[in-house]
Scaffold this active site. Structure first.
Site, PDB file in Angstrom:
ATOM      1  N   HIS A  72     -13.693  21.576 -19.500  1.00  0.00           N
ATOM      2  CA  HIS A  72     -13.726  21.217 -20.915  1.00  0.00           C
ATOM      3  C   HIS A  72     -14.397  19.883 -21.174  1.00  0.00           C
ATOM      4  O   HIS A  72     -15.383  19.808 -21.901  1.00  0.00           O
ATOM      5  CB  HIS A  72     -12.310  21.209 -21.496  1.00  0.00           C
ATOM      6  CG  HIS A  72     -12.265  20.935 -22.968  1.00  0.00           C
ATOM      7  ND1 HIS A  72     -12.332  19.664 -23.496  1.00  0.00           N
ATOM      8  CD2 HIS A  72     -12.148  21.768 -24.022  1.00  0.00           C
ATOM      9  CE1 HIS A  72     -12.264  19.727 -24.808  1.00  0.00           C
ATOM     10  NE2 HIS A  72     -12.150  20.989 -25.155  1.00  0.00           N
ATOM     11  N   HIS A  75     -18.776  17.030 -22.512  1.00  0.00           N
ATOM     12  CA  HIS A  75     -18.056  18.300 -22.531  1.00  0.00           C
ATOM     13  C   HIS A  75     -19.031  19.439 -22.218  1.00  0.00           C
ATOM     14  O   HIS A  75     -19.670  19.976 -23.133  1.00  0.00           O
ATOM     15  CB  HIS A  75     -17.416  18.521 -23.904  1.00  0.00           C
ATOM     16  CG  HIS A  75     -16.434  17.462 -24.297  1.00  0.00           C
ATOM     17  ND1 HIS A  75     -16.826  16.212 -24.716  1.00  0.00           N
ATOM     18  CD2 HIS A  75     -15.075  17.479 -24.328  1.00  0.00           C
ATOM     19  CE1 HIS A  75     -15.747  15.492 -24.991  1.00  0.00           C
ATOM     20  NE2 HIS A  75     -14.677  16.234 -24.764  1.00  0.00           N
ATOM     21  N   HIS A 133       5.147   7.955 -53.889  1.00  0.00           N
ATOM     22  CA  HIS A 133       3.927   8.143 -54.667  1.00  0.00           C
ATOM     23  C   HIS A 133       3.274   6.822 -55.076  1.00  0.00           C
ATOM     24  O   HIS A 133       2.194   6.839 -55.676  1.00  0.00           O
ATOM     25  CB  HIS A 133       4.228   8.965 -55.926  1.00  0.00           C
ATOM     26  CG  HIS A 133       4.428  10.425 -55.656  1.00  0.00           C
ATOM     27  ND1 HIS A 133       5.316  10.896 -54.722  1.00  0.00           N
ATOM     28  CD2 HIS A 133       3.837  11.533 -56.202  1.00  0.00           C
ATOM     29  CE1 HIS A 133       5.285  12.224 -54.704  1.00  0.00           C
ATOM     30  NE2 HIS A 133       4.388  12.627 -55.582  1.00  0.00           N
ATOM     31  N   GLU A 191      -6.012  18.191 -50.357  1.00  0.00           N
ATOM     32  CA  GLU A 191      -6.734  16.922 -50.456  1.00  0.00           C
ATOM     33  C   GLU A 191      -7.753  16.734 -49.331  1.00  0.00           C
ATOM     34  O   GLU A 191      -8.877  16.295 -49.574  1.00  0.00           O
ATOM     35  CB  GLU A 191      -5.754  15.743 -50.463  1.00  0.00           C
ATOM     36  CG  GLU A 191      -4.834  15.694 -51.663  1.00  0.00           C
ATOM     37  CD  GLU A 191      -3.548  16.490 -51.482  1.00  0.00           C
ATOM     38  OE1 GLU A 191      -2.691  16.452 -52.387  1.00  0.00           O
ATOM     39  OE2 GLU A 191      -3.399  17.140 -50.421  1.00  0.00           O
TER      40      GLU A 191
END
Length: 682
Positions: free
Chosen positions: A265, A31, A488, A426
């Protein structure tokens, strides 16, 4: 720092451009656009602000630099090479090749000066938040009114891709809340990603977004003007908030036909475009050729050595005046555990054995943390808004709070604490934990429910790749969660975590195994996941040899009775299912079957034991049944196609835990029937 002249800075920036396009072209992969577009930003930071010593990349009070947009790795490799790190030109020529020190994305531990592994976009900024948080906490813990031995910045380069990733929202929101004012992010605002102009799918008002987080935002900086970027960084250093510097840039700057578009890119520019670029920027040198005056302008070795020497003098004075704190800080810098660690760990395990409690392993974990906190001043816990459920706090834990917070009496800085409320973040939590671990000075852990390990999984994978000393606590580990239902209840999670290389995954069966899992993870030179139950688990009595063998990952908890020699079987179990295996032994005996129970709290560790030990625990030719409240396929490596597995290959249900275990066949009767079927098939 010595300020280069404008003519020097132009050459310094173009050296980055030339190295980036040459290395990518030679590798035929990479890149070039980002390094070419951020070249002047690199010059401004690395030549005028960054405090570092190329001769000692591990100097503790260095500034931390994170390349969150890690695909532009040639920017970092160029900066490291030019400033004097142990990264010779031969390695730049070997970009992206096997066993080089210049892999496609920066990798911690491979290249001197690389602070963290980046590439998965957004994680670098999450790591940087952790690093800045570690710096702030260490400063609050060790600095004195007359002595600042912790005083450095964390800088991060990031791009549109990092800001599109959700983790950037999680991590940057937390950084703003905690007022981590020594975190400075430089945003490569070039408006281009792989698919083209981002305005069609990313039209956020990024400055307003960061202002809403509580950041200081410096808008519309010309990213190709070294003086403008330099001034913005100087301004950022005066803020009492983290700072985002928005730098307008052109991707592939200097390339006559490809600059400003997505063609620059992620692909080599091509020989023709490279030749045109050299002409356009006035770079009259061959591939990988850097003039000595450019090297001289970049060289940071002398300045870095002087900065470290001055810090060493200050630290010597600190140790002379504050002997206890100085000794503790010196130990923390090395990452070594306290001198009495072995004794403290043994005492924690012994206490758990003597108490013989039948409790949930999440509670056993909290009890263990109490002992750990007393032995490890560097223990730094936390939870993603589930502290009362994960039980990651302890009696002496103190919450980290920002300056000006209602709970922080100190108006000028972060309140030292050893427990972090990460909020419902999280992934951000896990990336920050990695950053804290990499920074040094603390041994971090953070908790959430096991099913939410999915949210943070890529940070766990990167932790394993880096072998960072991160600990991830996951509670409510199975259908034992009960009424919250299948969303869960973890089914595939434990097995999938075991598949990540370098990641130790522990699922202990009771208080003693929990204590061993924790102490082993603290001493382990790499990341660990600790999997704990919501429900109470039966305590098992062990002799000293069995307790010692827990640390081997798998061991014989109960052996078969030699009075029943005719038929024998091995029951392998983990966590909450160990008690089921123990109960099944008596029922099998009534059927004339001798059963050995092997508890295997950590398959990763067991698999690394020598063949002789593994053969003693799991002798060849003996029938086997594995028992775990999760997917069954993983256990075939131990029981074979002819063995039995009592597990779950569907999602769970919403019901009380006891009803669920019975519904899914986690009963003595089903274990006995499975064992008999395996024996009958032999």
């Amino acid at each position: 720092m010595t300020t280069p002249t404008s003519s020097q800075t132009a050459l310094m920036a173009n050296a980055i451009r030339a190295l980036a396009m040459d290395a990518v072209q030679q590798a035929n992969s990479g890149h070039p656009g980002m390094p070419m577009g951020m070249a002047e930003i690199g010059v401004a930071l690395w030549s005028r602000h960054l405090k570092h010593n190329p001769a000692n990349p591990h100097w503790f009070d260095r500034d931390r630099f994170v390349l969150s947009n890690g695909h532009g790795s040639m920017l970092l490799y160029s900066l490291l090479h030019l400033t004097g790190y142990d990264l010779p030109m031969s390695e730049l020529k070997n970009f992206r090749q096997l066993h080089s020190k210049t892999p496609g994305h920066p990798e911690y531990g491979i290249t001197a000066g690389v602070e963290t592994t980046t590439g998965p976009l957004g994680q670098g900024v999450g790591n940087a938040v952790g690093m800045a948080l570690a710096e702030a906490l260490l400063a609050a813990e060790f600095n004195k009114a007359d002595a600042k031995i912790v005083d450095h910045y964390t800088y991060v380069f990031l791009g549109d891709g990092c800001l599109m990733e959700g983790i950037s929202h999680e991590a940057c929101s937390l950084a703003g809340t905690l007022k981590l004012n020594k975190l400075i992010a430089l945003y490569d605002d070039n408006g281009i990603s792989i698919d083209g102009h981002v305005e069609h799918w990313f039209h956020d008002d990024t400055p307003k977004r960061f202002e809403a987080y509580g950041w200081n935002v410096i808008r519309a900086v010309d990213g190709h003007n070294v003086d403008a970027v330099d001034a913005a960084i100087a301004q950022a250093k005066k803020s009492d908030k983290p700072t985002l510097i928005c730098c307008r840039t052109v991707i592939g700057k200097g390339a006559p036909t490809k600059a400003g578009g997505h063609d620059a890119h992620g692909a080599p520019l091509g020989d023709k475009e490279i030749a045109a670029t050299r002409a356009a920027i006035g770079w009259n040198f061959g591939p990988f050729e850097i003039p000595q005056d450019v090297y001289a302008a970049w060289d940071a070795k002398e300045q870095g050595t002087h900065a470290e020497a001055e810090w060493n003098k200050a630290f010597d004075a600190y140790k002379a005046k504050y002997a206890s704190e100085g000794a503790e800080f010196a130990r923390r810098m090395t990452g070594e555990l306290p001198a009495n660690w072995a004794e403290a760990a043994a005492k924690i395990i012994e206490d758990a054995n003597q108490k013989a409690e039948t409790i949930a392993t999440r509670k056993a974990s909290q009890n263990t943390i109490e002992g750990l906190a007393a032995a490890l001043p560097e223990l730094l816990g936390g939870s993603a808004d589930l502290t009362g459920s994960n039980l990651t706090n302890w009696k002496a834990s103190k919450a980290v709070r920002a300056a000006g917070d209602a709970e922080n009496a100190n108006p000028s800085g972060i309140q030292w604490g050893n427990h972090i409320n990460y909020g419902v973040r999280e992934f951000g939590m896990s990336a920050a934990i990695n950053g804290i671990a990499l920074h040094g000075g603390y041994r971090p852990f953070g908790g959430t429910f096991l099913t939410f390990s999915d949210y943070s999984r890529n940070a766990l994978r990167v932790a394993a790749l880096m072998k960072s000393r991160s600990i991830f606590v996951f509670t409510h580990d199975s259908i034992g969660l009960g009424e919250d239902g299948p969303t869960h209840q973890s089914i595939e999670h434990v097995s999938s975590l075991r598949l990540i290389p370098n990641l130790q995954t522990w699922r202990p069966a009771d208080t003693v195994e929990t204590a061993v899992a924790w102490t082993h993870s603290i001493a382990h030179n790499g990341p660990s996941t600790l999997i704990f139950s919501r429900q109470n688990l039966q305590f098992s009595t062990r002799n000293d040899i069995q307790i010692a063998n827990i640390a081997k990952g798998g061991y014989v908890l109960r052996d078969w009775n030699d009075d029943i020699p005719a038929r024998k079987i091995i029951l392998i179990a983990t966590g909450s299912e160990v008690q089921l295996a123990m109960q099944a032994v008596e029922a099998l005996a009534k059927e004339g079957i001798g059963a050995r129970v092997v508890s295997m709290p950590c398959t990763n560790v067991f698999d690394k034991q020598d063949a002789e030990y593994r053969e003693r625990v799991l002798p060849k030719g003996v029938a086997r049944v594995a028992i775990e409240a999760g997917v069954t396929d993983f256990w075939r490596k131990y029981v074979g196609l002819e063995g039995g597995v009592v597990g779950i290959d569907t999602f769970g249900e919403s019901a009380p835990a006891g009803a669920l275990f019975k519904h899914f066949g986690f009963t003595v009767e089903h274990v006995v029937a499975t064992a008999k079927a395996v024996l009958a098939a032999q």
